[in-house]
Scaffold this motif. Structure first.
Motif, PDB file in Angstrom:
ATOM      1  N   UNK B 427       0.684  -1.211   0.064  1.00 41.62           N
ATOM      2  CA  UNK B 427      -0.095   0.011  -0.057  1.00 41.62           C
ATOM      3  C   UNK B 427       0.859   1.434   0.116  1.00 41.62           C
ATOM      4  N   UNK B 428       0.217   2.438  -0.168  1.00 44.20           N
ATOM      5  CA  UNK B 428       0.926   3.834  -0.010  1.00 44.20           C
ATOM      6  C   UNK B 428       2.101   3.958  -1.177  1.00 44.20           C
ATOM      7  N   UNK B 429       1.719   3.607  -2.201  1.00 49.25           N
ATOM      8  CA  UNK B 429       2.587   3.859  -3.481  1.00 49.25           C
ATOM      9  C   UNK B 429       2.622   5.374  -3.654  1.00 49.25           C
ATOM     10  N   UNK B 430       3.817   5.691  -4.186  1.00 47.97           N
ATOM     11  CA  UNK B 430       4.020   7.031  -4.536  1.00 47.97           C
ATOM     12  C   UNK B 430       3.036   7.404  -5.731  1.00 47.97           C
ATOM     13  N   UNK B 431       2.169   8.508  -5.801  1.00 47.99           N
ATOM     14  CA  UNK B 431       1.334   8.785  -6.806  1.00 47.99           C
ATOM     15  C   UNK B 431       1.988   9.181  -8.205  1.00 47.99           C
ATOM     16  N   UNK B 432       3.091   9.694  -8.301  1.00 50.32           N
ATOM     17  CA  UNK B 432       3.907  10.136  -9.466  1.00 50.32           C
ATOM     18  C   UNK B 432       5.393   9.357  -9.361  1.00 50.32           C
ATOM     19  N   UNK B 433       5.729   9.204 -10.746  1.00 51.98           N
ATOM     20  CA  UNK B 433       7.176   8.957 -10.679  1.00 51.98           C
ATOM     21  C   UNK B 433       7.876   9.812 -11.904  1.00 51.98           C
ATOM     22  N   UNK B 434       9.011  10.337 -11.478  1.00 55.48           N
ATOM     23  CA  UNK B 434       9.797  11.134 -12.384  1.00 55.48           C
ATOM     24  C   UNK B 434      10.502  10.351 -13.722  1.00 55.48           C
ATOM     25  N   UNK B 435      10.033  10.916 -14.845  1.00 51.38           N
ATOM     26  CA  UNK B 435      10.860  10.010 -15.992  1.00 51.38           C
ATOM     27  C   UNK B 435      11.886  11.047 -16.589  1.00 51.38           C
ATOM     28  N   UNK B 436      13.092  10.413 -16.330  1.00 56.69           N
ATOM     29  CA  UNK B 436      14.276  11.283 -16.523  1.00 56.69           C
ATOM     30  C   UNK B 436      14.406  11.639 -18.241  1.00 56.69           C
ATOM     31  N   UNK B 437      14.038  10.660 -19.008  1.00 58.86           N
ATOM     32  CA  UNK B 437      13.983  10.784 -20.520  1.00 58.86           C
ATOM     33  C   UNK B 437      13.022  11.681 -21.094  1.00 58.86           C
ATOM     34  N   UNK B 438      11.868  11.691 -20.442  1.00 61.59           N
ATOM     35  CA  UNK B 438      10.638  12.576 -20.909  1.00 61.59           C
ATOM     36  C   UNK B 438      10.811  13.721 -20.271  1.00 61.59           C
ATOM     37  N   UNK B 439      11.502  13.972 -19.135  1.00 65.51           N
ATOM     38  CA  UNK B 439      11.620  15.198 -18.249  1.00 65.51           C
ATOM     39  C   UNK B 439      10.206  15.593 -17.891  1.00 65.51           C
ATOM     40  N   UNK B 440       9.422  14.623 -17.271  1.00 66.36           N
ATOM     41  CA  UNK B 440       8.172  14.722 -16.532  1.00 66.36           C
ATOM     42  C   UNK B 440       7.693  13.798 -15.813  1.00 66.36           C
TER      43      UNK B 440
END
Lengths: 585, 585
Positions: B427-440
């Motif tokens: 449970x309690x996953x992060x909502x977002x993850x940063x994509x270094x390639x897409x820079x978003x």
């Protein structure tokens, strides 16, 4: 759960309990310091009550901010109603609210969320998620749910195994148009979406699965009508080591089970009729047998007088409309116009009134004596008070027109009651039908249907005479299912493809895997598929399948709610190795 | 039916009955004037017997024409066997055959139809219908059938409604690649096949369906691996007016029900673990908890000596392999090579042997005293006889490598028994993850997942810190299901799209219908989807999902049996307003 109970379950025995309900505001009444709110969820409606001076001022205030379709959570005590409502299962109680929370406000819906709505078709399609809130639509989908569960209960009890067949399959030129899917991993190649799992279920029989079923989505890229959707659902079934009789009994059993469990109806008769008789007596391979009104052919008794139209006709055929002798000129004209419409194309309609006093009066009195007419009436088993309606001309066309007239009369006479059900097996279909445009034979069911063993010798010499081991189930004039005993022999299958105009090469390319499978020990097998959407709409007493599908498409194949189909990016197209190329038309 | 009984049902009490069986010839033995045939169908195997001088000569003769996989119909009398076979349910009887009919002969199959076959993967894929005859494969599909039925039984008991959502939907750029379908009726436009019914099930909640489920085909056009197929099946579920806790309980209930009904296993624990703990203790968001072997961080005790590798490392972390102190040089080298493989990329592996005599021996004795090592051993709760394995370096990469090493050791030590099951909620996953390639930022689950209310304020200031109301169910290190509480508020959904880099226009174009729906009274809701193929293979004790799918595709997305995808005609393409355009690559 955010709630302690649903809006459908509280009764007088819950009085004095503290409960929490969640749901949608159906209605608000605010009168003389009292506020009543009907709160709705899937399970029912419960009345909430707020009283000035009794409920806290803040709660009263909040209750006055609520509008239709607001989503709320309300806590309070169950109390007995003073004015009970017998029409509601929760009508003996109401909830005196002490806490109220607005979970989500709602804009005013574009149409009324009531059984009778003011929303037009287009608006209701665009806001389908609101239309689905209406009891009538939700109940249709609940019916569909029960139909699915009960189908599976029956199939399980008969040892059928549910097997999922693939959706990404192979395009075949036979049958309706395929939807296709470009393959990125195999450039220039395409999958097709299945029009039915036909070949896969046959392969499962070759595999020894013995009894297979699946409630499965199928796809046809055809122009759409009210009772057709590009994607539709079938109850798809196949059995091994059986005769046609076994299949008819097994699936008569399914339909009896569904009527019993879903509608509480015990079906009595389940008659069988040959295709030839259906055409002869009803002019239709899916006759509505809720009423009789059979065709009677009159060539023998109506020819040979001075009435050239009858003398020149291939077929003279009539029906008897009970108790309609007193139809007015206007009513008879309407019926005449009905059969003269271009799609039926009858030249005219002959009527004979068998009056209550025993006299006969017809539109062809000039050519026929009363004794002649009496003879017709006898053939048609007419009684005084009845009306005979007679068409003539080329046999097939005349039968078709009279079939439509029969249905129209059935409608006018109230014989087509949607709460009555009449079931029928139509059997012994022709294997092939000639297509004048293509100048070739087509399979009437599909190319895997077995000819009757006793007719196989005609397959090359007189293909049109060959009857198939094929059957349709008809309920109330609707073809709800159809199937056949299959070919399970490579040579016969190859001959069948040859008769359908396939070259050896084409047959091998399209269906080589199936013909090869027949060489590795294929059992005798056969099956059936039911149009599930149609079956549900029939059970629901509706004409259109659309309201029995959660998210249907419109007649242009569009889902206007999510706005699809839509354009896709050039990058996506490039990856798929296709380009859009609008044809000149 | 062509048969009176199946090949699995005759017992000693049927002796002297006249019976007819149908099935496939599994084996023929012809010896000393006696012929025995094992006849097989889905239900079992029954022995047929033919005896010279007893059976009619014509029947004997015909029995000698039979080969493996011939389909026959055989009639005879049930007799008690002299030499009984306890391993077969029908082993007490055999059938003395008086009539024999070959329903279909069979060519010699390209591989043995036995539990252990000699057919390679490619051959078995091409003749999948023969592979499906093998007991082992058929039993997998029977297991799948039972899983489906029991899933529905549970969902029905919890008042979930089965609703079919559409297959022809809208392509969206978020997520995996879509399969698309050109629309003939809407030139230049395309449908997409669903990657999941996500938006539709949310709309059903807006419609008030309250509890929805469906066992449904989904599609992803991604490069394939052993446990991935272009079309796969989900148990898809959604509920309204619930908290995360309600969903966890409801679907823990489903999985308990399946284990009980399908495998006769009563699950005991169903623990919960935060994503943060899973990463910290197992280096993995789907830890295999059939065995413990938790990570222990050693930064505090291992830094500050002359060992530069540890001193420079962001993280020093170890596991304790019980009873492995006596691992040989070769075994330790193998483990070192394992973590140095390019996909893991560890620089090396430090070991500490905690010998049975209480002494400690390590690969870093040069830098650490026995007292130092003892301290590590204590942290790792090691006993004499155990082996400590320690990795160091950049934290995420090191955890990943150690996680793989842990699984490898679990495998070697026999901890990963396929008949044992250990379940877990992460449970309690992060909502977002940063994509270094897409820079978003990308949504870790999907854009409809709700942030935890207490973290919403971080959504703009520190998006990486926001935890989601998301959960995965993990069994034996396999993620079998995942879901979340959804956003049900238009503004929050719009903010979420903004954080994912959508312009207002893009968000409206793709998901406007959903955001608009949220304005008309959307209830709080959430759901889950289980990978049904994977769940079945897990229950079946297999690694690959392929043998739990009737007609799977190979790693190029091809069905080699029916030979699809394939080219389609120019006429068909033209009607669809597309052309093939192979890109230069």
């Amino acid at each position: 759960m955010l709630r302690s109970h649903t809006c459908g379950e509280l009764r007088i025995e819950h009085v004095n309990q503290q409960v929490t309900l969640c749901g949608w505001v159906q209605k608000v009444r605010d009168k003389g310091g009292m506020i009543w709110i009907d709160l709705r969820d899937r399970y029912g409606v419960t009345q909430l009550i707020f009283e000035e001076g009794v409920s806290a001022a803040a709660v009263i205030e909040k209750s006055r901010t609520l509008g239709r379709e607001f989503v709320v959570k309300a806590t309070g005590k169950v109390v007995e109603r003073v004015a009970k409502n017998d029409k509601m299962p929760t009508g003996n109680i109401e909830i005196r609210i002490s806490e109220l929370e607005v979970l989500n406000p709602a804009k005013l819906p574009p149409f009324l969320i009531e059984d009778e709505t003011d929303g037009g078709d287009d608006l209701r399609m665009k806001y389908r998620y609101l239309d689905l809130r209406r009891n009538t639509v939700r109940k249709n989908l609940e019916l569909r749910h029960r139909m699915m569960q009960q189908t599976r209960t029956y199939m399980d009890s008969q040892q059928f195994i549910e097997v999922e067949t693939p959706v990404l399959i192979k395009s075949t030129p036979e049958g309706a148009r395929d939807f296709v899917v470009p393959s990125r991993m195999n450039p220039g190649e395409f999958y097709a979406l299945p029009q039915s799992p036909q070949t896969f279920k046959q392969l499962l029989m070759v595999s020894g699965f013995d009894r297979y079923y699946q409630i499965v989505k199928c796809f046809r890229d055809e122009d759409l009508r009210a009772d057709r959707q590009p994607e539709f659902t079938q109850i798809d079934c196949e059995m091994s080591f059986i005769t046609q009789e076994d299949i008819l009994n097994m699936f008569e059993g399914l339909v009896r089970h569904l009527f019993r469990q879903v509608k509480g109806i015990e079906l009595t008769d389940f008659p069988r009729m040959t295709y030839a008789d259906a055409m002869k007596y009803y002019g239709n391979d899916k006759p509505d047998t809720r009423f009789d009104m059979r065709f009677v052919e009159l060539n023998e008794v109506a020819k040979g007088k001075d009435f050239a139209i009858f003398n020149d006709a291939e077929l003279i055929v009539g029906i008897c409309a009970k108790g309609c002798a007193e139809y007015t000129r206007k009513q008879l004209d309407e019926l005449t116009e009905f059969v003269k419409r271009p799609q039926l194309g009858a030249k005219g309609l002959v009527y004979v009134k068998y009056n209550a006093d025993g006299t006969l009066k017809s539109s062809v009195d000039k050519f026929y004596s009363e004794a002649d007419l009496k003879q017709w009436a006898e053939r048609l088993q007419a009684q005084p008070g009845d009306l005979l309606l007679i068409l003539s001309g080329e046999a097939n066309k005349t039968r078709k027109a009279l079939s439509e007239l029969r249905l129209e009369l059935g409608e006018r006479l109230g014989y087509r009651d949607k709460s009555k059900f009449s079931t029928l097996w139509v059997v012994d279909f022709p294997l092939l039908e000639w297509d004048e445009d293509a100048q070739r034979w087509f399979a009437m069911h599909h190319p895997f249907t077995s000819p009757k063993p006793e007719d196989i010798h005609l397959l090359e010499s007189d293909p049109g005479k060959v009857r198939a081991n094929a059957y349709d189930m008809v309920i109330n004039g609707v073809e709800v299912g159809g199937g056949s005993i299959r070919i399970f022999n490579r040579e016969l299958q190859a001959l069948m493809f040859k008769q359908l105009g396939f070259t050896d090469e084409e047959a091998r390319k399209q269906f080589g895997f199936l013909m090869e499978a027949f060489e590795y020990g294929a059992p005798p097998h056969g099956g059936i598929a039911f149009g599930f959407d149609r079956l549900c709409s029939l059970f629901g007493g509706a004409d259109s399948i659309r309201d029995f599908i959660a998210f249907p498409k419109n007649n242009s194949g569009r889902d206007v709610m999510i706005d699809t189909p839509s354009t896709i990016s050039d990058a996506q197209l490039e990856e798929l190795n296709v380009r859009v190329h609008l044809s000149k038309k």
